[in-house]
Design a protein around this motif. Sequence first.
Motif, PDB file in Angstrom:
ATOM      1  N   ASP A  89      10.752  -4.135  23.633  1.00 54.93           N
ATOM      2  CA  ASP A  89       9.860  -2.797  23.744  1.00 54.93           C
ATOM      3  C   ASP A  89      10.076  -1.723  24.780  1.00 54.93           C
ATOM      4  N   PHE A  90      10.404  -2.193  25.670  1.00 57.20           N
ATOM      5  CA  PHE A  90      10.441  -1.293  26.939  1.00 57.20           C
ATOM      6  C   PHE A  90      11.770  -1.240  27.515  1.00 57.20           C
ATOM      7  N   LYS A  91      12.907  -1.638  26.694  1.00 52.17           N
ATOM      8  CA  LYS A  91      14.084  -1.642  27.084  1.00 52.17           C
ATOM      9  C   LYS A  91      14.447  -2.127  28.400  1.00 52.17           C
ATOM     10  N   LEU A  92      14.360  -3.101  28.739  1.00 49.56           N
ATOM     11  CA  LEU A  92      14.421  -3.751  30.014  1.00 49.56           C
ATOM     12  C   LEU A  92      15.604  -4.496  30.465  1.00 49.56           C
ATOM     13  N   LYS A  93      16.112  -4.836  31.478  1.00 50.33           N
ATOM     14  CA  LYS A  93      17.162  -5.832  31.795  1.00 50.33           C
ATOM     15  C   LYS A  93      16.517  -7.168  32.364  1.00 50.33           C
ATOM     16  N   LEU A  94      16.706  -8.131  31.607  1.00 54.41           N
ATOM     17  CA  LEU A  94      15.919  -9.297  32.172  1.00 54.41           C
ATOM     18  C   LEU A  94      16.515 -10.187  33.106  1.00 54.41           C
ATOM     19  N   HIS A  95      15.793 -10.676  34.006  1.00 53.69           N
ATOM     20  CA  HIS A  95      16.378 -11.638  35.067  1.00 53.69           C
ATOM     21  C   HIS A  95      15.545 -12.911  34.959  1.00 53.69           C
ATOM     22  N   ILE A  96      16.293 -13.967  34.896  1.00 51.93           N
ATOM     23  CA  ILE A  96      15.381 -15.337  34.799  1.00 51.93           C
ATOM     24  C   ILE A  96      15.874 -15.993  36.117  1.00 51.93           C
TER      25      ILE A  96
END
Length: 292
Positions: free
Chosen positions: A198-205
Amino acid sequence: MSLQLLISFRNFKYKIMIMKKILLLTDFSKNATNAIRYAMQFFESEKCTFYILYVHKISGYVSDDLLMSPKDSIHDSITKKPKEKLNALIEKLKNETKTNDYQFEILIDFDVFTDAINQVVKKFSIDFVIMGSNGVSNVKEVVFGSNTINVIEKVNCKTIVIPSNYSFSPVKQFLVSLNTEDNLNNSLLEHIIDFVKDFKLKLHILRITSENDASHISLQDKERIALLDSKYHLVEGVPIDHAVSSYLQTNTIDMTAFITQDKSFLKRLFSASPGKELKSRMKLPLLVLHSH
């Protein structure tokens, strides 16, 4: 459903602009208004209906409210002032926002705070609850505030908590931290995939686990997120608050997320957690996700 099918389904869904339903909580305080303004900017690329809820405390009923307009019903008398404030707030928000894709509805309730929120979430199929942190006294409440704590514990809806006096900046980097008990099941992955896309984010886990669990859990995680564009980091045998605090210092993160599952979110969050590290964590907006 496999992760590949899940992602394909999400990609198809996002070709159509779906109106989001956002619940904004207000007590007309500076913190609440700041959180609402954050929401106006955060959801700027979305079509949204904002439900602005004010929960009237029983202790707030005073004789002046009832005597102001004798011809009105008691309900009309005690809701007159909040309605005026809510309508004035909406007018300000309309003047401040750049988009025409926002609709506003005002709601006033007299129920227990979290009961009122749960009723609205269910009735209107709310996608997100937005509120400001409202800390006042002890270590927990300095960070979150009693109302925020109750919402996190008792409202099963995605909730974004905005720190006091936090100024909006574009959200690009999104951190999800997981401890040993957090399971990346399909329900949780749906929430994460939806939010990231939705918000075009880079995901960090960030996975924090004991040394005995490390290789097994890490392998499972990587299999589950193999098709996602994400940065995965494993930390072994370090307290979760210290690990998150260190990660935030060494990476540019715009929003963090925490998962509520079988074990109480707050019991885990506050057990043996120094107030200083909790405060540093809440310098950023916090997304609370529910996996069940």
